[in-house]
Motif scaffolding. Structure first.
Motif, PDB file in Angstrom:
ATOM      1  N   ASN A   9     -96.759  11.846  83.584  1.00 38.61           N
ATOM      2  CA  ASN A   9     -95.304  11.824  83.758  1.00 38.61           C
ATOM      3  C   ASN A   9     -94.680  11.321  82.453  1.00 38.61           C
ATOM      4  O   ASN A   9     -94.884  10.175  82.047  1.00 38.61           O
ATOM      5  CB  ASN A   9     -94.991  10.876  84.939  1.00 38.61           C
ATOM      6  CG  ASN A   9     -93.518  10.734  85.212  1.00 38.61           C
ATOM      7  OD1 ASN A   9     -92.691  11.385  84.565  1.00 38.61           O
ATOM      8  ND2 ASN A   9     -93.188   9.883  86.169  1.00 38.61           N
ATOM      9  N   LEU A 145     -96.945  -2.576  89.540  1.00 41.51           N
ATOM     10  CA  LEU A 145     -97.926  -2.324  88.468  1.00 41.51           C
ATOM     11  C   LEU A 145     -97.505  -1.175  87.542  1.00 41.51           C
ATOM     12  O   LEU A 145     -98.100  -0.965  86.488  1.00 41.51           O
ATOM     13  CB  LEU A 145     -99.309  -2.025  89.071  1.00 41.51           C
ATOM     14  CG  LEU A 145     -99.942  -3.179  89.862  1.00 41.51           C
ATOM     15  CD1 LEU A 145    -101.273  -2.745  90.475  1.00 41.51           C
ATOM     16  CD2 LEU A 145    -100.161  -4.403  88.974  1.00 41.51           C
ATOM     17  N   ILE A 146     -96.457  -0.448  87.936  1.00 37.37           N
ATOM     18  CA  ILE A 146     -96.018   0.681  87.096  1.00 37.37           C
ATOM     19  C   ILE A 146     -95.542   0.162  85.734  1.00 37.37           C
ATOM     20  O   ILE A 146     -94.728  -0.763  85.668  1.00 37.37           O
ATOM     21  CB  ILE A 146     -94.890   1.475  87.794  1.00 37.37           C
ATOM     22  CG1 ILE A 146     -95.446   2.213  89.018  1.00 37.37           C
ATOM     23  CG2 ILE A 146     -94.227   2.457  86.830  1.00 37.37           C
ATOM     24  CD1 ILE A 146     -94.399   2.987  89.825  1.00 37.37           C
ATOM     25  N   LEU A 200    -101.967   9.799  88.571  1.00 39.67           N
ATOM     26  CA  LEU A 200    -100.626  10.049  88.028  1.00 39.67           C
ATOM     27  C   LEU A 200    -100.363   8.898  87.069  1.00 39.67           C
ATOM     28  O   LEU A 200    -100.514   7.726  87.464  1.00 39.67           O
ATOM     29  CB  LEU A 200     -99.625  10.039  89.192  1.00 39.67           C
ATOM     30  CG  LEU A 200     -98.140  10.118  88.869  1.00 39.67           C
ATOM     31  CD1 LEU A 200     -97.797  11.400  88.130  1.00 39.67           C
ATOM     32  CD2 LEU A 200     -97.326  10.061  90.183  1.00 39.67           C
ATOM     33  N   SER A 203     -97.361   5.670  80.739  1.00 39.59           N
ATOM     34  CA  SER A 203     -97.240   4.966  79.461  1.00 39.59           C
ATOM     35  C   SER A 203     -98.488   5.016  78.581  1.00 39.59           C
ATOM     36  O   SER A 203     -98.363   5.119  77.366  1.00 39.59           O
ATOM     37  CB  SER A 203     -96.810   3.514  79.690  1.00 39.59           C
ATOM     38  OG  SER A 203     -97.568   2.902  80.687  1.00 39.59           O
TER      39      SER A 203
END
Ligand code: 13P
Length: 222
Positions: A9, A145-146, A200, A203
């Motif tokens: 992404n 955690l994203i 998915l 970064s």
């Protein structure tokens, strides 16, 4: 199992825009060819068409709106995403959350247009709810955690396992992806060993100096 699926992404990171998006897509195409893994990208809407036309990798929208053609302003029409060459779409990403009713409507629209659906969820209960809508994939991503640099595979493997079980109990035909902080082949292997069909992530690839090297490492243990 089918080839593992790695979906990158690009979000709205500056590093994922313009010529950098081409750099990431080219890296994904090279590593996918070498490894046999399926590597897709979800670029900004404005880059769906150039990405889908220049590269032989699946391209996904980051979002669609549950609308039909007509008088709407500033929305993302599923038909437009389809004609820009997208293979599928994320729905309900943690950074673009929808109501359950809207998620259901988006999945229905996408299915009608033969767009693959990746419904993002934040815990095992929402994973079960998403599975009831019969998307192609449920992607479990613990929001805390994203973008943290801490991998869900290592910090919270239990949420992956519980989500896989929750989804299977509702609809065993729905595939599970996981994400948040995924950064290495080891993270991907743990996720796949826990019953997911891939990851998915954003970064670790998008912000990397050498996205090709990171992608190569991500698929190295499969
Ligand atoms: O939100 C994500 C992918 O959609 C995960 O992002 P990070 O890989 O940056 O943690």
């Amino acid at each position: 199992m089918d080839s593992p699926f790695v979906l990158v992404n690009l979000k709205t990171y500056q590093e994922g825009m313009g010529s950098n998006a081409h750099r990431i897509a080219a890296a994904a195409e090279t590593v996918a060819k070498e490894s046999g893994a399926v590597i897709g990208i979800a670029p900004a809407f404005t880059e769906l068409h150039p990405m889908s036309h220049h590269y032989a990798i699946p391209v996904y929208a980051q979002h669609i709106d549950a609308i039909t053609p007509g008088a709407h302003t500033g929305h993302i029409l599923p038909e437009a995403v389809r004609s820009a060459g997208a293979r599928g779409t994320l729905i309900n990403h943690s950074e673009r959350r929808l109501t359950l009713a809207d998620i259901g409507a988006c999945v229905e629209s996408a299915r009608r247009l033969h767009l693959e659906t990746v419904v993002c969820t934040n815990n095992d209960a929402t994973s079960a709810a998403a599975a009831a809508l019969r998307p192609d994939y449920v992607a479990i991503e613990p929001p805390e955690l994203i973008g943290s640099g801490v991998s869900v595979s290592k910090a919270d493997p239990g949420i992956i396992e519980r989500s896989v079980n929750a989804v299977r109990a509702v609809n065993p035909d729905v595939n599970v992806l996981t994400g948040a902080g995924i950064q290495s082949g080891e993270c991907v292997k743990i996720a796949v060993d826990l019953g997911t069909c891939g990851v998915l992530l954003a970064s670790s690839v998008v912000k990397a100096d050498d996205p090709e090297a990171v992608l190569r490492d991500l698929v190295s243990l499969l």
